[in-house]
Scaffold this motif. Structure first.
Motif, PDB file in Angstrom:
ATOM      1  N   ARG A 189       0.826  -1.191   0.000  1.00 40.06           N
ATOM      2  CA  ARG A 189       0.000   0.000   0.000  1.00 40.06           C
ATOM      3  C   ARG A 189       0.870   1.255   0.000  1.00 40.06           C
ATOM      4  O   ARG A 189       1.869   1.328   0.695  1.00 40.06           O
ATOM      5  N   ARG A 190       0.447   2.254  -0.781  1.00 42.37           N
ATOM      6  CA  ARG A 190       1.233   3.468  -0.948  1.00 42.37           C
ATOM      7  C   ARG A 190       0.589   4.687  -0.281  1.00 42.37           C
ATOM      8  O   ARG A 190       1.170   5.760  -0.273  1.00 42.37           O
ATOM      9  N   SER A 191      -0.613   4.539   0.229  1.00 38.23           N
ATOM     10  CA  SER A 191      -1.323   5.655   0.842  1.00 38.23           C
ATOM     11  C   SER A 191      -2.070   5.171   2.070  1.00 38.23           C
ATOM     12  O   SER A 191      -2.498   4.006   2.129  1.00 38.23           O
ATOM     13  N   ASP A 218      -5.410   3.739   1.114  1.00 33.35           N
ATOM     14  CA  ASP A 218      -5.566   2.445   0.459  1.00 33.35           C
ATOM     15  C   ASP A 218      -6.355   1.519   1.378  1.00 33.35           C
ATOM     16  O   ASP A 218      -6.093   1.437   2.575  1.00 33.35           O
ATOM     17  N   ARG A 273      -7.948   8.630   8.785  1.00 35.10           N
ATOM     18  CA  ARG A 273      -6.678   8.342   8.120  1.00 35.10           C
ATOM     19  C   ARG A 273      -5.915   9.636   7.835  1.00 35.10           C
ATOM     20  O   ARG A 273      -4.681   9.674   7.927  1.00 35.10           O
ATOM     21  N   VAL A 322      -1.573  11.790   8.797  1.00 33.61           N
ATOM     22  CA  VAL A 322      -0.561  12.524   8.030  1.00 33.61           C
ATOM     23  C   VAL A 322      -0.723  14.030   8.210  1.00 33.61           C
ATOM     24  O   VAL A 322      -0.226  14.827   7.407  1.00 33.61           O
TER      25      VAL A 322
END
Length: 218
Positions: free
Chosen positions: A126-128, A131, A149, A153
Protein backbone atom coordinates in the motif's frame (compact mmCIF):
# COMPACT_ATOMS: atom_id res chain seq x y z
CA UNK A 1 -20.86 -34.43 18.46
CA UNK A 2 -22.91 -31.85 16.59
CA UNK A 3 -21.01 -29.13 14.73
CA UNK A 4 -23.56 -26.38 13.94
CA UNK A 5 -21.15 -24.34 11.80
CA UNK A 6 -20.27 -27.37 9.68
CA UNK A 7 -23.96 -28.22 9.37
CA UNK A 8 -24.66 -24.66 8.21
CA UNK A 9 -21.95 -24.96 5.55
CA UNK A 10 -23.35 -28.30 4.38
CA UNK A 11 -26.84 -26.79 4.25
CA UNK A 12 -25.51 -23.98 2.08
CA UNK A 13 -23.87 -26.51 -0.24
CA UNK A 14 -27.13 -28.46 -0.60
CA UNK A 15 -29.11 -25.30 -1.30
CA UNK A 16 -26.57 -24.21 -3.92
CA UNK A 17 -26.91 -27.63 -5.58
CA UNK A 18 -30.70 -27.92 -5.50
CA UNK A 19 -32.23 -24.43 -5.52
CA UNK A 20 -32.42 -22.95 -9.02
CA UNK A 21 -32.35 -19.35 -7.73
CA UNK A 22 -29.36 -19.95 -5.46
CA UNK A 23 -27.50 -21.95 -8.11
CA UNK A 24 -27.33 -19.01 -10.53
CA UNK A 25 -26.32 -16.26 -8.08
CA UNK A 26 -22.92 -14.59 -8.39
CA UNK A 27 -20.79 -12.64 -5.93
CA UNK A 28 -21.83 -9.38 -7.58
CA UNK A 29 -25.53 -10.22 -7.54
CA UNK A 30 -25.35 -11.03 -3.83
CA UNK A 31 -23.93 -7.63 -2.83
CA UNK A 32 -27.33 -5.93 -2.23
CA UNK A 33 -28.33 -8.77 0.09
CA UNK A 34 -25.05 -8.50 1.98
CA UNK A 35 -25.58 -4.77 2.46
CA UNK A 36 -29.17 -5.33 3.62
CA UNK A 37 -28.26 -8.08 6.07
CA UNK A 38 -25.40 -5.99 7.48
CA UNK A 39 -27.79 -3.09 8.04
CA UNK A 40 -30.23 -5.38 9.82
CA UNK A 41 -27.46 -6.52 12.17
CA UNK A 42 -26.80 -2.86 13.00
CA UNK A 43 -30.50 -2.33 13.68
CA UNK A 44 -30.56 -5.36 15.98
CA UNK A 45 -27.49 -4.13 17.89
CA UNK A 46 -28.83 -0.61 18.34
CA UNK A 47 -32.56 -1.15 18.73
CA UNK A 48 -33.36 -4.86 18.89
CA UNK A 49 -33.40 -7.74 21.33
CA UNK A 50 -30.88 -10.51 21.90
CA UNK A 51 -33.14 -12.80 19.85
CA UNK A 52 -33.17 -10.26 17.01
CA UNK A 53 -29.38 -10.05 17.06
CA UNK A 54 -28.97 -13.83 17.05
CA UNK A 55 -31.26 -14.13 14.04
CA UNK A 56 -29.65 -11.30 12.10
CA UNK A 57 -26.13 -12.61 12.77
CA UNK A 58 -27.33 -15.92 11.36
CA UNK A 59 -28.57 -14.20 8.22
CA UNK A 60 -25.23 -12.41 7.86
CA UNK A 61 -23.37 -15.69 8.37
CA UNK A 62 -25.47 -17.18 5.57
CA UNK A 63 -24.13 -14.49 3.26
CA UNK A 64 -20.55 -15.41 4.21
CA UNK A 65 -21.27 -19.09 3.61
CA UNK A 66 -22.96 -18.23 0.30
CA UNK A 67 -19.97 -16.28 -1.02
CA UNK A 68 -17.56 -18.99 0.12
CA UNK A 69 -19.62 -21.70 -1.59
CA UNK A 70 -19.67 -19.73 -4.85
CA UNK A 71 -15.90 -19.25 -4.60
CA UNK A 72 -15.33 -22.96 -3.95
CA UNK A 73 -16.64 -23.70 -7.45
CA UNK A 74 -14.60 -21.04 -9.21
CA UNK A 75 -12.45 -22.14 -12.14
CA UNK A 76 -9.95 -19.39 -11.36
CA UNK A 77 -8.75 -19.23 -7.75
CA UNK A 78 -11.16 -21.37 -5.75
CA UNK A 79 -11.41 -21.24 -1.96
CA UNK A 80 -13.97 -22.53 0.52
CA UNK A 81 -15.26 -21.62 3.97
CA UNK A 82 -12.40 -23.53 5.62
CA UNK A 83 -9.90 -21.36 3.74
CA UNK A 84 -11.78 -18.25 4.88
CA UNK A 85 -11.76 -19.42 8.51
CA UNK A 86 -8.10 -20.44 8.34
CA UNK A 87 -7.06 -17.10 6.88
CA UNK A 88 -9.08 -15.24 9.52
CA UNK A 89 -7.49 -17.20 12.37
CA UNK A 90 -3.98 -16.61 11.04
CA UNK A 91 -4.67 -12.87 10.64
CA UNK A 92 -6.13 -12.46 14.12
CA UNK A 93 -3.19 -14.30 15.70
CA UNK A 94 -0.77 -11.99 13.85
CA UNK A 95 -2.69 -8.90 14.90
CA UNK A 96 -2.85 -9.86 18.58
CA UNK A 97 0.81 -10.40 19.49
CA UNK A 98 -0.04 -9.33 23.06
CA UNK A 99 -2.26 -12.43 23.25
CA UNK A 100 -0.29 -14.97 21.22
CA UNK A 101 3.32 -13.77 20.89
CA UNK A 102 4.51 -12.37 24.19
CA UNK A 103 4.03 -8.66 23.47
CA UNK A 104 2.57 -6.44 26.19
CA UNK A 105 -0.38 -4.09 25.80
CA UNK A 106 -2.09 -2.83 28.93
CA UNK A 107 -4.31 -0.12 27.42
CA UNK A 108 -6.56 0.05 24.36
CA UNK A 109 -4.17 2.59 22.81
CA UNK A 110 -1.26 0.17 23.18
CA UNK A 111 -3.35 -2.57 21.58
CA UNK A 112 -4.09 -0.23 18.67
CA UNK A 113 -0.38 0.46 18.15
CA UNK A 114 0.34 -3.28 17.90
CA UNK A 115 -2.67 -3.83 15.64
CA UNK A 116 -1.64 -1.06 13.23
CA UNK A 117 1.96 -2.29 13.16
CA UNK A 118 0.85 -5.81 12.29
CA UNK A 119 -1.57 -4.51 9.69
CA UNK A 120 1.10 -2.32 8.10
CA UNK A 121 3.44 -5.32 7.85
CA UNK A 122 0.74 -7.25 6.01
CA UNK A 123 0.00 -4.42 3.58
CA UNK A 124 3.48 -3.34 2.54
CA UNK A 125 2.34 -2.81 -1.05
CA UNK A 126 0.00 0.00 0.00
CA UNK A 127 1.23 3.47 -0.95
CA UNK A 128 -1.32 5.65 0.84
CA UNK A 129 -3.05 5.70 4.22
CA UNK A 130 -6.26 5.77 2.17
CA UNK A 131 -5.57 2.44 0.46
CA UNK A 132 -8.12 -0.09 1.59
CA UNK A 133 -10.80 2.48 2.48
CA UNK A 134 -13.87 1.47 0.50
CA UNK A 135 -15.68 4.21 -1.40
CA UNK A 136 -18.83 2.09 -1.09
CA UNK A 137 -19.17 2.83 2.62
CA UNK A 138 -22.14 5.03 3.61
CA UNK A 139 -21.10 8.68 3.12
CA UNK A 140 -20.85 9.66 6.79
CA UNK A 141 -18.93 6.51 7.68
CA UNK A 142 -16.69 7.01 4.66
CA UNK A 143 -16.01 10.63 5.66
CA UNK A 144 -15.21 9.56 9.21
CA UNK A 145 -12.80 6.87 7.99
CA UNK A 146 -11.06 9.21 5.53
CA UNK A 147 -10.69 11.96 8.14
CA UNK A 148 -9.31 9.44 10.63
CA UNK A 149 -6.68 8.34 8.12
CA UNK A 150 -6.01 11.97 7.17
CA UNK A 151 -5.14 12.84 10.75
CA UNK A 152 -2.30 10.30 10.58
CA UNK A 153 -0.56 12.52 8.03
CA UNK A 154 -1.56 15.84 9.59
CA UNK A 155 -4.40 16.68 7.20
CA UNK A 156 -7.82 17.98 8.25
CA UNK A 157 -10.81 19.70 6.62
CA UNK A 158 -9.42 22.63 4.66
CA UNK A 159 -12.48 24.88 4.51
CA UNK A 160 -13.92 26.30 7.75
CA UNK A 161 -17.45 25.04 8.26
CA UNK A 162 -20.19 27.55 7.42
CA UNK A 163 -23.08 27.57 9.85
CA UNK A 164 -26.69 28.71 9.85
CA UNK A 165 -27.42 31.31 7.20
CA UNK A 166 -23.89 30.97 5.81
CA UNK A 167 -24.87 27.68 4.16
CA UNK A 168 -25.89 28.88 0.71
CA UNK A 169 -24.98 25.95 -1.54
CA UNK A 170 -24.48 22.21 -1.57
CA UNK A 171 -20.73 22.83 -1.35
CA UNK A 172 -21.28 24.84 1.85
CA UNK A 173 -23.48 22.05 3.18
CA UNK A 174 -20.75 19.53 2.37
CA UNK A 175 -18.20 21.59 4.28
CA UNK A 176 -20.54 21.84 7.27
CA UNK A 177 -21.19 18.09 7.27
CA UNK A 178 -17.49 17.36 6.94
CA UNK A 179 -16.72 19.63 9.87
CA UNK A 180 -19.34 17.87 11.99
CA UNK A 181 -17.82 14.50 11.09
CA UNK A 182 -14.38 15.84 12.03
CA UNK A 183 -15.77 17.03 15.38
CA UNK A 184 -17.27 13.59 15.97
CA UNK A 185 -13.90 11.97 15.30
CA UNK A 186 -12.09 14.32 17.66
CA UNK A 187 -14.54 13.50 20.45
CA UNK A 188 -14.71 9.77 19.82
CA UNK A 189 -18.31 9.85 18.59
CA UNK A 190 -19.76 7.76 15.77
CA UNK A 191 -21.38 10.13 13.27
CA UNK A 192 -23.34 7.36 11.56
CA UNK A 193 -24.77 6.05 14.82
CA UNK A 194 -25.61 9.54 16.04
CA UNK A 195 -27.65 10.25 12.92
CA UNK A 196 -29.33 6.83 12.93
CA UNK A 197 -30.44 7.31 16.52
CA UNK A 198 -31.90 10.75 15.84
CA UNK A 199 -33.71 9.47 12.73
CA UNK A 200 -35.13 6.60 14.81
CA UNK A 201 -36.42 9.18 17.28
CA UNK A 202 -38.15 11.08 14.45
CA UNK A 203 -39.63 7.85 13.08
CA UNK A 204 -40.95 6.99 16.55
CA UNK A 205 -42.54 10.46 16.76
CA UNK A 206 -44.17 9.92 13.35
CA UNK A 207 -45.65 6.58 14.39
CA UNK A 208 -46.83 8.04 17.68
CA UNK A 209 -48.53 10.95 15.89
CA UNK A 210 -50.16 8.56 13.44
CA UNK A 211 -51.44 6.38 16.25
CA UNK A 212 -52.84 9.38 18.12
CA UNK A 213 -54.54 10.87 15.07
CA UNK A 214 -55.70 7.60 13.55
CA UNK A 215 -55.17 9.22 10.16
CA UNK A 216 -52.39 7.87 7.91
CA UNK A 217 -51.16 9.86 4.95
CA UNK A 218 -50.89 7.94 1.70
Amino acid sequence: MSDPLREAAETMRAVRDRCVWTAQMTHRELVPYLVEESAEVVDAVEAGTAADLREELGDLLWQVLFHAEIASRSSGEPFDIDDVARGLTEKMVRRHPHVFAGETAETPDEVLVLWNAAKAAEKRERRSVLDGVSAHMPPLAHAQKVLGRARRVGVGPVVPAPVGGDIRSEADLGDALLALVALAGERGWDAERALRERVRAVAADVRRAEAESGDLEE
